[in-house]
Design a protein around this motif. Structure first.
Motif, PDB file in Angstrom:
ATOM      1  N   GLN A 133       0.660  -0.923  -0.538  1.00  0.00           N
ATOM      2  CA  GLN A 133       0.202   0.201  -0.058  1.00  0.00           C
ATOM      3  C   GLN A 133       0.755   0.986   0.019  1.00  0.00           C
ATOM      4  OE1 GLN A 133      -2.487   0.201   3.529  1.00  0.00           O
ATOM      5  NE2 GLN A 133      -3.769  -1.681   2.928  1.00  0.00           N
ATOM      6  N   GLN A 320       4.343  -1.631 -10.213  1.00  0.00           N
ATOM      7  CA  GLN A 320       4.908  -2.033  -8.492  1.00  0.00           C
ATOM      8  C   GLN A 320       4.724  -3.522  -9.124  1.00  0.00           C
ATOM      9  OE1 GLN A 320       0.264  -1.396  -6.438  1.00  0.00           O
ATOM     10  NE2 GLN A 320       0.223  -0.576  -8.163  1.00  0.00           N
ATOM     11  N   SER A 325      -1.735  -5.630  -7.287  1.00  0.00           N
ATOM     12  CA  SER A 325      -1.089  -3.910  -7.574  1.00  0.00           C
ATOM     13  C   SER A 325      -2.417  -3.256  -7.675  1.00  0.00           C
ATOM     14  CB  SER A 325      -0.624  -4.235  -8.387  1.00  0.00           C
ATOM     15  OG  SER A 325       0.762  -5.113  -8.569  1.00  0.00           O
ATOM     16  N   TYR A 326      -2.487  -1.778  -7.340  1.00  0.00           N
ATOM     17  CA  TYR A 326      -2.906  -0.996  -7.089  1.00  0.00           C
ATOM     18  C   TYR A 326      -3.029  -0.409  -9.039  1.00  0.00           C
ATOM     19  CZ  TYR A 326      -2.926  -1.904  -2.059  1.00  0.00           C
ATOM     20  OH  TYR A 326      -2.944  -2.228  -0.958  1.00  0.00           O
ATOM     21  N   ASN A 348      -9.970  -0.597  -2.129  1.00  0.00           N
ATOM     22  CA  ASN A 348      -8.932   0.659  -2.065  1.00  0.00           C
ATOM     23  C   ASN A 348      -7.912   0.405  -3.709  1.00  0.00           C
ATOM     24  OD1 ASN A 348      -7.679  -2.312  -2.908  1.00  0.00           O
ATOM     25  ND2 ASN A 348      -6.728  -2.785  -0.144  1.00  0.00           N
ATOM     26  N   SER A 349      -9.060  -0.277  -4.370  1.00  0.00           N
ATOM     27  CA  SER A 349      -8.714  -0.661  -5.667  1.00  0.00           C
ATOM     28  C   SER A 349      -7.291  -1.615  -5.852  1.00  0.00           C
ATOM     29  CB  SER A 349      -8.132   0.345  -6.419  1.00  0.00           C
ATOM     30  OG  SER A 349      -7.469   1.183  -6.395  1.00  0.00           O
ATOM     31  N   ARG A 350      -6.924  -2.666  -5.698  1.00  0.00           N
ATOM     32  CA  ARG A 350      -6.365  -3.411  -5.861  1.00  0.00           C
ATOM     33  C   ARG A 350      -6.742  -4.659  -6.004  1.00  0.00           C
ATOM     34  NH1 ARG A 350      -3.128  -7.674  -2.004  1.00  0.00           N
ATOM     35  NH2 ARG A 350      -0.902  -7.991  -2.662  1.00  0.00           N
TER      36      ARG A 350
END
Length: 379
Positions: A133, A320, A325-326, A348-350
């Motif tokens: 993060q 990343q 991954s984000y 959190n868009s991961r």
């Protein structure tokens, strides 16, 4: 005469299934896509399995010499030693000086706080930091360490993805030492970050050389593609053997209460591969190929967003490492994707980039572009 059941007062428990997955399953849209917390997948959507695993499964199943007696409480010795060498390198200082203890087989690392308390630790504060993060700004991790209370415990996952400079590493070490912070490294995907097994855990050698004591859990299920086997080790690094004996006695006590006898199938598969140079090399190559494919997917996603003229920089996608991954989307943009486009991802868009393939990449990138444009100026 009706007999009353002793189970009459037992309530129906709620399913532990995540609300996002539950909503996805209830969605009747034929084009729905789930991009969160799934295992690594092939281009056909099947779970990725290293090419050597099926061979070893068959060989083990046909081996008449196997002994199915109970294992020692701390697991299969050959497995724990092979896993340790993979984690630290066989010539590492901690191995040469015998400053470690191992618990192997099936190692649950959560709830972390209970593990520490059961072993006699005085837990002042316990924090979990998944440094993936923080990978877009390593200074955030440094600030967290600087502001942390004295004597707390950090459980850190994916610290290798932070790409700290030598100066930043020195600053982090100084903060951790001055605050007497105890570290628990959670390594669940060695080799899946960069494709280089040694590079993914090289930071551990740095902490050993600086005289840190720490715990390190290593799960090997993902990197071999045996998701149905909870296989891993817990490593304890201490300053001397006398301290280790006390820690080991507590771990043995905790282990007997939790599972008594660890599973063997996954441990046998992995040990057979790691102890055979040819099979180990084939496994490493299959792992490297998976990581290269993940990076190719990320490059394609970034390029398609660029061609669509999607506002903002998307370099963070390829900066990343790893399969998860984000995207760097805000809550409104994620909500747009879920509600309007039937693309399911956490707030959190991961996302799991191995869920993206030739069949859905255009729809996903066009939807991301729409989400960004529809929420532009709302922040």
């Amino acid at each position: 005469m009706t007999t009353l059941s002793v189970f009459m007062d037992v309530p129906l428990a709620q399913k532990l299934e995540g609300s996002l997955l539950k909503t996805y399953k209830q969605d009747s849209c034929p084009n729905k896509i789930f991009l969160a917390f799934r295992v690594c997948q092939t281009s056909k959507g099947h779970p990725w399995v290293s090419s050597v695993v099926p061979k070893m499964r068959l060989q083990i199943a046909q081996d008449p010499s196997l002994n199915y007696e109970y294992l020692p409480v701390n697991g299969m010795k050959s497995f724990t030693e092979a896993a340790l060498k993979l984690l630290f390198g066989k010539h590492n200082q901690v191995i040469v000086e015998n400053r470690y203890q191992l618990e192997g087989g099936c190692v649950p690392t959560e709830p972390y706080g209970l593990v520490f308390q059961d072993m006699g630790f005085t837990v002042r504060e316990y924090s979990f930091w998944d440094s993936k993060q923080l990978c877009m700004d390593a200074n955030v991790l440094l600030n967290v360490a600087e502001q942390a209370p004295h004597g707390c415990i950090f459980v850190i996952g994916n610290i290798c993805d932070c790409n700290l400079t030598q100066s930043q590493w020195a600053t982090l070490m100084a903060s951790l030492k001055s605050k007497q912070i105890f570290l628990f490294f959670d390594i669940s995907n060695q080799g899946l970050s960069t494709g280089d097994l040694e590079k993914d855990t090289g930071f551990l050698q740095y902490f050993v050389s600086q005289g840190f004591e720490f715990f390190c859990s290593q799960s090997l299920s993902k990197t071999f593609g045996i998701y149905d086997e909870g296989v891993g080790i817990l490593v304890v690094v201490a300053l001397n053997n006398e301290l280790l004996l006390c820690v080991l006695s507590q771990l043995m006590k905790l282990t007997q209460a939790l599972w008594l006898n660890p599973p063997t199938t996954g441990a046998r598969i992995i040990t057979s591969i790691l102890c055979n140079p040819a099979l180990q090399e084939e496994w490493k190559q299959s792992l490297k190929g998976l990581v290269e494919n993940i990076m190719l997917i990320k490059e394609k996603v970034k390029e398609k967003l660029r061609l669509l003229g999607t506002p903002g920089s998307w370099d963070h996608i390829t900066d990343q490492n790893g399969s998860h991954s984000y995207l760097g989307l805000n809550v409104q943009q994620v909500e747009y994707l879920v509600k309007k486009k039937h693309i399911y991802l956490p707030k959190n868009s991961r996302i799991n980039f191995t869920c993206i393939n030739a069949h859905n990449i255009d729809y996903i990138t066009q939807s991301i572009n729409e989400a960004v444009l529809s929420t532009k100026g709302l922040d």
